[in-house]
Design a protein around this motif. Structure first.
Motif, PDB file in Angstrom:
ATOM      1  N   CYS A 108       9.793  -6.243  -7.212  1.00 39.43           N
ATOM      2  CA  CYS A 108       8.709  -5.194  -7.288  1.00 39.43           C
ATOM      3  C   CYS A 108       8.636  -4.848  -8.713  1.00 39.43           C
ATOM      4  O   CYS A 108       9.541  -5.027  -9.369  1.00 39.43           O
ATOM      5  CB  CYS A 108       9.315  -3.935  -6.482  1.00 39.43           C
ATOM      6  SG  CYS A 108       9.355  -3.910  -4.698  1.00 39.43           S
ATOM      7  N   PRO A 159       7.535   3.591  -8.824  1.00 41.52           N
ATOM      8  CA  PRO A 159       7.381   3.955  -7.251  1.00 41.52           C
ATOM      9  C   PRO A 159       6.954   5.051  -7.251  1.00 41.52           C
ATOM     10  O   PRO A 159       6.110   5.554  -5.864  1.00 41.52           O
ATOM     11  CB  PRO A 159       8.905   3.971  -6.584  1.00 41.52           C
ATOM     12  CG  PRO A 159       9.575   2.921  -7.697  1.00 41.52           C
ATOM     13  CD  PRO A 159       8.869   3.272  -8.992  1.00 41.52           C
ATOM     14  N   GLY A 160       6.861   6.214  -8.115  1.00 37.88           N
ATOM     15  CA  GLY A 160       6.265   7.290  -7.947  1.00 37.88           C
ATOM     16  C   GLY A 160       4.833   7.368  -8.281  1.00 37.88           C
ATOM     17  O   GLY A 160       4.177   8.516  -8.303  1.00 37.88           O
ATOM     18  N   SER A 161       4.027   6.411  -8.745  1.00 40.29           N
ATOM     19  CA  SER A 161       2.489   6.421  -8.895  1.00 40.29           C
ATOM     20  C   SER A 161       1.787   6.931  -7.835  1.00 40.29           C
ATOM     21  O   SER A 161       2.202   7.088  -6.632  1.00 40.29           O
ATOM     22  CB  SER A 161       2.125   5.074  -9.246  1.00 40.29           C
ATOM     23  OG  SER A 161       0.895   4.847  -9.295  1.00 40.29           O
ATOM     24  N   PRO A 184       0.531   2.256  -3.030  1.00 39.70           N
ATOM     25  CA  PRO A 184       1.479   0.742  -3.264  1.00 39.70           C
ATOM     26  C   PRO A 184       1.164  -0.477  -2.660  1.00 39.70           C
ATOM     27  O   PRO A 184       0.387  -0.335  -1.434  1.00 39.70           O
ATOM     28  CB  PRO A 184       3.029   1.334  -2.851  1.00 39.70           C
ATOM     29  CG  PRO A 184       2.945   2.612  -2.383  1.00 39.70           C
ATOM     30  CD  PRO A 184       1.508   3.034  -2.093  1.00 39.70           C
ATOM     31  N   PHE A 217       1.982   0.530  -8.326  1.00 37.30           N
ATOM     32  CA  PHE A 217       3.013   0.179  -8.110  1.00 37.30           C
ATOM     33  C   PHE A 217       2.964  -1.140  -6.807  1.00 37.30           C
ATOM     34  O   PHE A 217       2.148  -0.799  -5.875  1.00 37.30           O
ATOM     35  CB  PHE A 217       4.222   1.062  -7.179  1.00 37.30           C
ATOM     36  CG  PHE A 217       5.555   0.557  -6.839  1.00 37.30           C
ATOM     37  CD1 PHE A 217       6.493   0.366  -7.890  1.00 37.30           C
ATOM     38  CD2 PHE A 217       5.716   0.382  -5.403  1.00 37.30           C
ATOM     39  CE1 PHE A 217       7.696  -0.166  -7.293  1.00 37.30           C
ATOM     40  CE2 PHE A 217       7.053   0.099  -5.070  1.00 37.30           C
ATOM     41  CZ  PHE A 217       8.001  -0.374  -6.099  1.00 37.30           C
ATOM     42  N   THR A 274       8.975   4.311  -2.224  1.00 42.40           N
ATOM     43  CA  THR A 274       7.913   5.103  -2.546  1.00 42.40           C
ATOM     44  C   THR A 274       7.477   6.489  -1.876  1.00 42.40           C
ATOM     45  O   THR A 274       6.747   7.451  -2.384  1.00 42.40           O
ATOM     46  CB  THR A 274       6.243   4.420  -2.466  1.00 42.40           C
ATOM     47  OG1 THR A 274       6.159   4.030  -1.003  1.00 42.40           O
ATOM     48  CG2 THR A 274       6.521   3.122  -3.117  1.00 42.40           C
ATOM     49  N   LYS A 292       5.527   6.489   0.531  1.00 40.69           N
ATOM     50  CA  LYS A 292       4.134   6.637   0.934  1.00 40.69           C
ATOM     51  C   LYS A 292       3.971   5.427   1.976  1.00 40.69           C
ATOM     52  O   LYS A 292       4.731   4.568   2.306  1.00 40.69           O
ATOM     53  CB  LYS A 292       3.318   6.235  -0.406  1.00 40.69           C
ATOM     54  CG  LYS A 292       3.371   7.326  -1.406  1.00 40.69           C
ATOM     55  CD  LYS A 292       2.477   6.895  -2.526  1.00 40.69           C
ATOM     56  CE  LYS A 292       2.364   7.881  -3.655  1.00 40.69           C
ATOM     57  NZ  LYS A 292       3.688   7.917  -4.297  1.00 40.69           N
ATOM     58  N   ILE A 303       2.219   2.345   2.801  1.00 45.97           N
ATOM     59  CA  ILE A 303       1.476   1.000   1.739  1.00 45.97           C
ATOM     60  C   ILE A 303       0.478   0.346   2.453  1.00 45.97           C
ATOM     61  O   ILE A 303      -0.087   0.303   3.579  1.00 45.97           O
ATOM     62  CB  ILE A 303       2.683   0.240   1.889  1.00 45.97           C
ATOM     63  CG1 ILE A 303       3.305  -0.779   2.761  1.00 45.97           C
ATOM     64  CG2 ILE A 303       4.134   0.963   1.487  1.00 45.97           C
ATOM     65  CD1 ILE A 303       3.836  -1.899   2.573  1.00 45.97           C
TER      66      ILE A 303
END
Length: 336
Positions: free
Chosen positions: A47, A51-53, A57, A86, A118, A120, A122
């Motif tokens: 990776c 990860p906080g972008s 992802p 990410f 994340t 999130k 993906i």
């Protein structure tokens, strides 16, 4: 050169009779425990970025016979890094020529881990086998579906492949992933059983009408299930587009525009949102023609491509077998 090598593969539609679906597992049955050791699954996942972008992802899934480095390091990985997005990639066993059921377990783990990192939903982006194999994870591990927002396949082998390599006993035996991508294989019957797509997930299939691997090219398309689906040929946007199977998964600017549209908007890609100026671009953005990687990475993929295409040739050490790997017990409604 790659186009010539890849031209020995031909993909045909292999419809699954509706009555055959009942022999495979219900789509809502919980998936089994993963058989691949966790440390191996974790080591295969690489990776990059924050990860906080805020951007969605992306997990990169490679094609048959290549690694993520060969497939993506000089194209999409570079683009996503420059976008501060990410992204992760998963390196499959045996140069992505082994049992796709094992690759499916790698994808299950990767989806779970990226969602954990994340918080999130993906996207999974893949080329050829890599544009199809994530569907195995979604089909037989329903717990990963809520973690996935987008499935994006670039010339994916969604309905099986016939190859002129001549799979059979003896010196023309084939690698497991080649057997499994043959039209009518048990793997393909299981993959496309009951439903090809699932509710709440957006599916974008991009292909080219000049595909020398997936023929007819429309065989890449997805059509059943409750997912939101866009099937689009690059020629639907740019009639003069001449990209081949390999180029659609690497340098094609029309494919890239559709990929980014799918990532940056709710739902699958919408060709109407893509600016017509993309038709005049020779390469997708972020590719540097002056970079040595632009040439070295594709060249490093040649041994794998030759191993996939030529009878009796195996230059990457992947196992050759005389028949399709047996399907695992979890695939069947009644088990084994």
């Amino acid at each position: 050169m790659h186009s010539v090598v890849l031209a020995v593969l031909v993909l045909v539609i292999a419809p699954v009779p509706a009555q055959a679906d009942s022999g495979f597992a219900p789509v809502d049955r919980p998936g089994p425990a993963l058989s691949v050791p966790r440390e191996q699954l974790q080591a295969a996942l690489s990776c990059h970025g924050d990860p906080g972008s805020e951007q969605q992802p992306v997990l990169l899934s490679p094609a048959t016979s290549v690694t993520p480095e060969e497939n993506y390091s000089w194209t999409y990985a570079k683009a996503f890094t420059e976008q501060n997005r990410f992204w992760c990639s998963v390196t499959m066993p045996d140069h992505t020529m082994g049992d796709i059921q094992v690759a499916g377990e790698h994808l299950v783990h990767s989806i779970r881990e990226m969602h954990r990192l994340t918080g999130k939903r993906i996207a999974v982006l893949g080329h050829s086998q890599g544009g199809m194999s994530m569907r195995w994870a979604l089909r037989f591990w329903p717990d990963v579906r809520p973690a996935v927002d987008d499935i994006i396949g670039m010339a994916p082998s969604n309905h099986g492949t016939e190859t002129l390599k001549g799979c059979g006993p003896g010196p023309t035996s084939c690698e497991p992933a080649v057997w499994q991508q043959l039209a009518g294989s048990e793997f393909m019957r299981a993959l496309n059983s009951r439903a090809e797509t699932f509710e709440g997930i957006s599916y974008t299939v991009v292909y080219t009408r000049h595909d020398e691997v997936v023929t007819p090219p429309e065989s890449s398309e997805l059509n059943t299930g409750e997912g939101m689906i866009t099937n689009v040929a690059t020629q639907d946007l740019c009639a003069a587009n001449t990209s081949t199977h390999l180029l659609v998964g690497t340098t094609d600017p029309v494919t890239y525009a559709l990929v980014i549209d799918a990532l940056d908007h709710p739902g699958p890609a919408d060709p109407a949102r893509v600016d017509a100026s993309v038709c005049g671009q020779p390469l997708m953005p972020h590719i540097d023609p002056a970079s040595v990687d632009t040439y070295l990475r594709p060249l490093s993929a040649v041994p794998g491509l030759l191993s996939t295409a030529l009878p009796g040739v195996n230059l990457v050490g992947a196992p050759s077998v005389d028949r399709e790997p047996q399907l695992r017990c979890y695939v069947y409604a009644a088990g084994c």
